[in-house]
Enzyme design. Sequence first.
Site, short mmCIF file in Angstrom:
data_model
loop_
_atom_site.label_atom_id
_atom_site.label_comp_id
_atom_site.label_asym_id
_atom_site.label_seq_id
_atom_site.Cartn_x
_atom_site.Cartn_y
_atom_site.Cartn_z
N TYR A 141 0.83 -1.21 0.00
CA TYR A 141 0.00 0.00 0.00
C TYR A 141 0.86 1.26 0.00
O TYR A 141 0.38 2.36 -0.26
CB TYR A 141 -0.95 0.02 1.21
CG TYR A 141 -2.03 -1.03 1.16
CD1 TYR A 141 -2.24 -1.82 0.03
CD2 TYR A 141 -2.85 -1.26 2.26
CE1 TYR A 141 -3.21 -2.79 -0.01
CE2 TYR A 141 -3.84 -2.23 2.23
CZ TYR A 141 -4.01 -3.00 1.09
OH TYR A 141 -4.99 -3.97 1.06
N LYS A 191 3.43 -15.18 2.29
CA LYS A 191 3.31 -15.91 1.02
C LYS A 191 4.73 -16.25 0.57
O LYS A 191 5.19 -15.86 -0.51
CB LYS A 191 2.56 -15.03 0.00
CG LYS A 191 2.18 -15.72 -1.28
CD LYS A 191 1.06 -16.73 -1.14
CE LYS A 191 0.81 -17.44 -2.46
NZ LYS A 191 -0.10 -18.59 -2.33
N ASP A 223 -3.05 -17.92 1.82
CA ASP A 223 -4.23 -18.57 1.22
C ASP A 223 -4.78 -19.63 2.17
O ASP A 223 -6.00 -19.73 2.38
CB ASP A 223 -3.93 -19.15 -0.18
CG ASP A 223 -2.55 -19.80 -0.27
OD1 ASP A 223 -1.75 -19.63 0.67
OD2 ASP A 223 -2.27 -20.47 -1.27
N ASP A 247 -5.18 -6.60 6.06
CA ASP A 247 -6.39 -5.88 5.67
C ASP A 247 -7.49 -6.88 5.29
O ASP A 247 -8.63 -6.81 5.78
CB ASP A 247 -6.02 -5.00 4.45
CG ASP A 247 -7.11 -4.00 4.09
OD1 ASP A 247 -8.09 -3.89 4.85
OD2 ASP A 247 -6.97 -3.34 3.04
N ASP A 251 -10.82 -8.24 7.83
CA ASP A 251 -12.22 -8.05 7.43
C ASP A 251 -12.97 -9.38 7.38
O ASP A 251 -14.12 -9.47 7.80
CB ASP A 251 -12.32 -7.34 6.07
CG ASP A 251 -12.48 -5.84 6.25
OD1 ASP A 251 -11.98 -5.32 7.27
OD2 ASP A 251 -13.10 -5.19 5.39
#
Length: 358
Positions: A141, A191, A223, A247, A251
């Site tokens: 980001y 990852k 994942d 993030d 959520d």
Amino acid sequence: MKKTITVLPGDGIGLEVVKATTTVLDKVAALYGHEFEYKYADIGGTAIDKHENPLPQETVDTCKSSDGVLLGAVGGPKWENHSSGLRPEQGLLGIRKALQLFANLRPVTGHESLTDASSLKKEVVDNVDLMILRELTGGIYFGSPQERRQVDGEEAALDTMIYKKSEIARIVRQGFEMAQLRRNKLTSVDKANVLESSRLWRETVEEIKGDYPDVEVEHMLVDNAAMQIIREPKQFDVMVTGNMFGDILSDAASMLTGSLGMLPSASIGEQPPGLYEPVHGSAPDIEGQNKANPLAMISSAAMMLKYSFKMTEEADALDQAVSDVLSAGHRTGDIAKEGETALSTDEMTNKVIEVMKK
Ligand code: NAD
């Protein structure tokens, strides 16, 4: 103990949930012999109206001179496409940056009495209790802003993901320390089978873990983590991860418990003060109607007591009060089932104050 708290009500129901929370904190102060001094400052749309600036310098200075910051919510239709071009959210991003808040904490706690509100099976979410720790100021980001672009003349776009070892180490250390305050288990999510930045992340965790021999560490690919958080959320204690993975996972995890009005969060940096805010927004649809659920903001204040003021006993007592009120069947409109009476913001606040005990 005396503590100074900057209160940023912001907009919409922010004002209502913040008022509820200071009333509850007054009860905590009375029970435990503390003194909380509140300093109010403007942020968001209200600050645009008053100062033509969503984050006046005075607000930043007030926050910096306090021990903790409580933020309600910002935004609302009034400031969408505002003639000045200013946006309330600039206040939110600005204050996180000004206070150098690199760690975002989102606890997910499933109250047994509320699990009907979840879209998952009751036995999966009953008494779930996990903490997602998300790195907040690095990763994709932010990356390298000069490289973020649509590639000229090509059907392509470029973002960059950069993590410095120092950025990884400080959030990972927070993760270990958080796990020590809880059930001594840390899941580091990355990852590493694909991304170089994730391989550095994993290496850093491996280097640091020797300093926390009492914490059990596991690595999990993002994942798989997304799948496990839905399949068996009770396996997790603290999950630590980078900005984008955090993030998305936070959520997804937030929906384990059902309602937005229940979810607290904290953002902390290397220096005080930390910033404590509910996950929900300013809810313009119920603004000014005394209908807002104050529990997310109240639980955020409990996090402030615990993490910024080290008042663990007080924080636990406040969390217990929230839990007791829910177990007794008290509900605001957002969590009430059909046929159940919905309490107002003030009534719910008073219930918490009534049951809160030392
Ligand atoms: P929202 O979270 O404000 O509301 C979504 C829905 O949840 C609404 O129906 C609302 O009534 C309900 N809700 C939210 N909090 C509640 C509570 N405490 N009690 C009862 N019901 C509650 O999200 P939105 O509608 O997408 O956004 C409204 C405004 O808030 C926008 O301007 C948005 O930019 C802003 N926003 C701010 C923040 C923040 O300040 N951190 C976060 C999200 C959205």
